[in-house]
Design a protein around this motif. Structure first.
Motif, mmCIF file in Angstrom:
data_model
loop_
_atom_site.group_PDB
_atom_site.id
_atom_site.type_symbol
_atom_site.label_atom_id
_atom_site.label_comp_id
_atom_site.label_asym_id
_atom_site.label_seq_id
_atom_site.Cartn_x
_atom_site.Cartn_y
_atom_site.Cartn_z
ATOM 1 N N THR A 48 0.818 -1.220 0.000
ATOM 2 C CA THR A 48 0.000 0.000 0.000
ATOM 3 C C THR A 48 0.849 1.266 0.000
ATOM 4 N N LYS A 49 2.098 1.161 0.458
ATOM 5 C CA LYS A 49 2.989 2.321 0.639
ATOM 6 C C LYS A 49 2.378 3.335 1.613
ATOM 7 N N SER A 50 1.486 2.864 2.485
ATOM 8 C CA SER A 50 0.866 3.688 3.531
ATOM 9 C C SER A 50 0.936 2.938 4.855
ATOM 10 N N GLU A 51 2.111 2.390 5.149
ATOM 11 C CA GLU A 51 2.274 1.524 6.321
ATOM 12 C C GLU A 51 1.835 2.179 7.628
ATOM 13 N N GLN A 52 1.951 3.519 7.715
ATOM 14 C CA GLN A 52 1.610 4.223 8.949
ATOM 15 C C GLN A 52 0.119 4.126 9.284
ATOM 16 N N GLN A 53 -0.706 3.723 8.330
ATOM 17 C CA GLN A 53 -2.140 3.611 8.574
ATOM 18 C C GLN A 53 -2.541 2.245 9.141
ATOM 19 N N PHE A 54 -1.566 1.353 9.283
ATOM 20 C CA PHE A 54 -1.862 -0.021 9.701
ATOM 21 C C PHE A 54 -1.057 -0.414 10.929
ATOM 22 N N THR A 55 -1.712 -1.134 11.846
ATOM 23 C CA THR A 55 -1.038 -1.724 13.002
ATOM 24 C C THR A 55 -1.373 -3.204 13.006
#
Length: 179
Positions: A87-94
Motif C-alpha cells: 500500500t505504501k501507507s504503512e503508517q495507517q496499519f497496526t
C-alpha cells in the motif's frame, strides 16, 4: 486476489496457501463494502481475524484512516506485512501478532468498523462482540461485519446490536450488526 476499489484499487494482494486461512473472494469483498459503504469518511477499523489483511486494507483503501489487524498465525502475519507494504501507507496499519482473545484484552480507543471473519471451525462472533461492547471499544455508529459459513445462524441481537443487513454469497453469509 486484489484490492477492489479506492486509493489502492486494482493492486494485487498475496494470500496464504493451505487451510489455516480462508480468504474472502474479491466478489464477496466487493459485495460487503457495497453493502456497508461503499466508501468512508475516516474512522478506525478493527480486523480481528485478519488472514491476509485483505478486508482491512480494502477498508483503508475506501477511506478509513487507520486499521488494526489481529492475526496469530506467523505465516499469515508475513503475508499481511507484505500486503501492507504494497500500500505504501504503512503508517495507517497496526498489526497485532496475537490471537483475538489476547488482542481484545489489550485494545484501546474506539472502532467505527469491526470485521469479524473467524475461521469457520471457531465461531466466536457472539463472544467477541460482547467483549468489544463491554470494553467500550465501539463508536456509537459502529458497524459490525460478520462473515460466516452460510449454514451458521447468528442471533438477531447481540449485546446492544441488532441485525441490519444479511446476505448469502455462495458458501459465505455476511451479517451486519448496528446499534
Amino acid at each position: 486476489m486484489r484490492v477492489v476499489a479506492g486509493k489502492f484499487g486494482g493492486r494485487p494482494l498475496k494470500t496464504l496457501d493451505g487451510q489455516t486461512t480462508r480468504p474472502t473472494t474479491d466478489k464477496v469483498k466487493g459485495a460487503i463494502f457495497n453493502m456497508i459503504g461503499p466508501f468512508f469518511d475516516g474512522g478506525r477499523v478493527l480486523d480481528l481475524f485478519s488472514g491476509s489483511g485483505s478486508l482491512a486494507i480494502e477498508a483503508v483503501s475506501r477511506g478509513m484512516d487507520e486499521a488494526v489487524l489481529v492475526e496469530r498465525d506467523r505465516r499469515a502475519q508475513a503475508i499481511i506485512q507484505e500486503n501492507i507494504k504494497m500500500t505504501k501507507s504503512e503508517q495507517q496499519f497496526t498489526l497485532l501478532k496475537m490471537d483475538a482473545n489476547r488482542a481484545l484484552e489489550q485494545l484501546a480507543g474506539k472502532f467505527d468498523l469491526v470485521l469479524l471473519d473467524p475461521p469457520y471451525v471457531k465461531e466466536e462472533i457472539v463472544k467477541n462482540i460482547r467483549i468489544l461492547d463491554e470494553r467500550d471499544l465501539l463508536s456509537e455508529d459502529v458497524m459490525l461485519v460478520c462473515e460466516t459459513d452460510k449454514s451458521v445462524d447468528l442471533p438477531e441481537e447481540i449485546a446492544s446490536f441488532g441485525i441490519w443487513k444479511q446476505k448469502t454469497y455462495g458458501i459465505s453469509k455476511v451479517t451486519v450488526y448496528i446499534r
